[in-house]
Scaffold this motif. Sequence first.
Motif, PDB file in Angstrom:
ATOM      1  N   GLY A  86       0.807  -1.212   0.000  1.00  0.00           N
ATOM      2  CA  GLY A  86       0.000   0.000   0.000  1.00  0.00           C
ATOM      3  C   GLY A  86       0.845   1.269   0.000  1.00  0.00           C
ATOM      4  O   GLY A  86       2.081   1.228   0.103  1.00  0.00           O
ATOM      5  N   LYS A  87       0.145   2.395  -0.078  1.00  0.00           N
ATOM      6  CA  LYS A  87       0.831   3.697  -0.125  1.00  0.00           C
ATOM      7  C   LYS A  87       1.693   3.915   1.111  1.00  0.00           C
ATOM      8  O   LYS A  87       2.780   4.492   1.027  1.00  0.00           O
ATOM      9  CB  LYS A  87      -0.207   4.808  -0.266  1.00  0.00           C
ATOM     10  CG  LYS A  87       0.393   6.193  -0.440  1.00  0.00           C
ATOM     11  CD  LYS A  87      -0.680   7.232  -0.650  1.00  0.00           C
ATOM     12  CE  LYS A  87      -0.075   8.622  -0.825  1.00  0.00           C
ATOM     13  NZ  LYS A  87      -1.128   9.660  -1.010  1.00  0.00           N
ATOM     14  N   GLY A  88       1.197   3.449   2.249  1.00  0.00           N
ATOM     15  CA  GLY A  88       1.975   3.572   3.476  1.00  0.00           C
ATOM     16  C   GLY A  88       2.526   2.239   3.925  1.00  0.00           C
ATOM     17  O   GLY A  88       2.706   2.018   5.124  1.00  0.00           O
ATOM     18  N   SER A 141      10.139   9.175   8.055  1.00  0.00           N
ATOM     19  CA  SER A 141       9.355   9.398   9.269  1.00  0.00           C
ATOM     20  C   SER A 141       7.857   9.331   8.982  1.00  0.00           C
ATOM     21  O   SER A 141       7.099   8.677   9.717  1.00  0.00           O
ATOM     22  CB  SER A 141       9.705  10.765   9.879  1.00  0.00           C
ATOM     23  OG  SER A 141       8.987  10.994  11.053  1.00  0.00           O
ATOM     24  N   VAL A 142       7.420   9.984   7.908  1.00  0.00           N
ATOM     25  CA  VAL A 142       6.001   9.980   7.535  1.00  0.00           C
ATOM     26  C   VAL A 142       5.564   8.569   7.126  1.00  0.00           C
ATOM     27  O   VAL A 142       4.504   8.076   7.543  1.00  0.00           O
ATOM     28  CB  VAL A 142       5.736  10.983   6.394  1.00  0.00           C
ATOM     29  CG1 VAL A 142       4.306  10.841   5.883  1.00  0.00           C
ATOM     30  CG2 VAL A 142       5.994  12.402   6.871  1.00  0.00           C
ATOM     31  N   GLY A 143       6.394   7.905   6.314  1.00  0.00           N
ATOM     32  CA  GLY A 143       6.074   6.550   5.866  1.00  0.00           C
ATOM     33  C   GLY A 143       6.027   5.561   7.019  1.00  0.00           C
ATOM     34  O   GLY A 143       5.165   4.681   7.068  1.00  0.00           O
ATOM     35  N   LEU A 144       6.939   5.723   7.972  1.00  0.00           N
ATOM     36  CA  LEU A 144       6.974   4.835   9.127  1.00  0.00           C
ATOM     37  C   LEU A 144       5.709   4.983   9.969  1.00  0.00           C
ATOM     38  O   LEU A 144       5.126   3.979  10.416  1.00  0.00           O
ATOM     39  CB  LEU A 144       8.199   5.155   9.981  1.00  0.00           C
ATOM     40  CG  LEU A 144       8.373   4.351  11.257  1.00  0.00           C
ATOM     41  CD1 LEU A 144       8.576   2.875  10.942  1.00  0.00           C
ATOM     42  CD2 LEU A 144       9.548   4.875  12.079  1.00  0.00           C
ATOM     43  N   THR A 173      -1.024   1.052  10.181  1.00  0.00           N
ATOM     44  CA  THR A 173      -1.611  -0.143   9.563  1.00  0.00           C
ATOM     45  C   THR A 173      -1.356  -1.369  10.423  1.00  0.00           C
ATOM     46  O   THR A 173      -2.234  -2.230  10.590  1.00  0.00           O
ATOM     47  CB  THR A 173      -1.028  -0.362   8.153  1.00  0.00           C
ATOM     48  OG1 THR A 173      -1.237   0.812   7.357  1.00  0.00           O
ATOM     49  CG2 THR A 173      -1.679  -1.550   7.458  1.00  0.00           C
ATOM     50  N   VAL A 174      -0.146  -1.469  10.975  1.00  0.00           N
ATOM     51  CA  VAL A 174       0.186  -2.584  11.872  1.00  0.00           C
ATOM     52  C   VAL A 174      -0.779  -2.606  13.062  1.00  0.00           C
ATOM     53  O   VAL A 174      -1.305  -3.657  13.440  1.00  0.00           O
ATOM     54  CB  VAL A 174       1.653  -2.466  12.363  1.00  0.00           C
ATOM     55  CG1 VAL A 174       1.914  -3.417  13.529  1.00  0.00           C
ATOM     56  CG2 VAL A 174       2.624  -2.756  11.231  1.00  0.00           C
TER      57      VAL A 174
END
Length: 465
Positions: A211-213, A231-234, A240-241
Amino acid sequence: MALSCSTISHRAGSCGYLPHSFQNKAFFRTHLLLPVSPLGITIPARPIFARLITRIAAKKNASLELTKRPTTPSILLTHLESTMKQFQSLMAVMLIFIEIASPIPFDGWQVWPISPAEAVLYSPETNIPRTGELALRRAIPANPNMKTIQDSLEDISYLLRIPQRKPFGTMEGNVKKALKIATDEKASILASIPAELREEGSVLYASLIDGKGGLQNLLQYIKYKDPDKVSVGLASTLDTVAQLELLQAPGLSFLLPAQYLKYPRLTGRGIVEFTVEKVDGSTFSPEAAGVAKNTAKIQVVLDGYSAPLTAGNFAKLVVDGAYDGMKLTNANQAILSDSDLGKATGYSVPLEIKPSGQFEPLYRTTLSVQDGELPVLPLSVYGAVAMAHSDVSEELSSPSQFFFYLYDKRNSGLGGLSFEEGQFSVFGYTTIGRDILPQIKTGDIIQSAKLVEGKERLFLPPQEN
């Protein structure tokens, strides 16, 4: 009213401040001093001290050279006396400077080492969550594979704090480890989700991978060596996790003791929305491009996984409207609710704290932080929500009085732990409106409190149904 001095605390002398200063004189004794100088004076380790001694030595050497020159005894004596006075003045200045810069007594140099038990309070490595979101994520009793993925990704948060050159290679290894577990253990991860929620779980799983993230995108951000995007992606990946983990934990992972089944209980998560009102005519600071108002919204996530009785009692009071119109008090490091509920009543539930690494909460007992015991839901987080102690016994929580904890690292140990850690039943965290908390003043009221999510997880004792 101070947080540490009223119904909230049982320890005299803490009152929100450090009860004693951090003194490790053994460190200074072994690190402050260097070998003896040509003058026979021990040179302090700091460069500025060394330069002072060097100048003093140069002046003394110069005076010794002057004694070799032919001169009259009176002139020589006068010069030596002048030089010694300068030397004494410089020594006095140096000692005063050392005393100010390093507040250590020079008489005796006693060694007062900190015991291993106390070291937990001051260790900078104390690994406790620093945000409510992180604490709530760690508290979810999910599939072990998901927890391993979560731990691997959360390590990246610490790596991002390293200044200058970031260890992107290590970050890449962490993401690849998480990706491998997610791929290899797909069947196990999805099997841990109840059948009626598995379709939603499959969508979230796909988003976690591609996915996007997701993990693949996070891997690309790391390869670009862009810390902001990482940082934003994490944050997106960890969100989601957490959503997947919540699907894996539809209820409590332990059985409550039989004697506590008479209390309300929350078997999962709930969300309470407070509307706080200023009654003195003032307003809350507006958001960007917003309008100043005399009301503001605060959202609190309740965690029944770790504190089912405390969260359940609180949720029931909210549903009953017990907090509507209640006055608030700005105490030392806390926003404290009034203890008078009028006609509404709550339960004096036992003190309920779940230690890290334990399967179920402890009841009627506090944790010994000095011995390394830390709670799953720490108080040392800004916006933590906990029950005050009962007036009857410190083994019980107050039937209704709660507080928002305004954590301040300046009033904590060097490890970032509040000196009240492990003493109260923490049952949730402020996730929206943290900036509103410090603006609440004594006399402001809770206009309304509503359980906007989690009613289906609130179980009442038989007589309440």
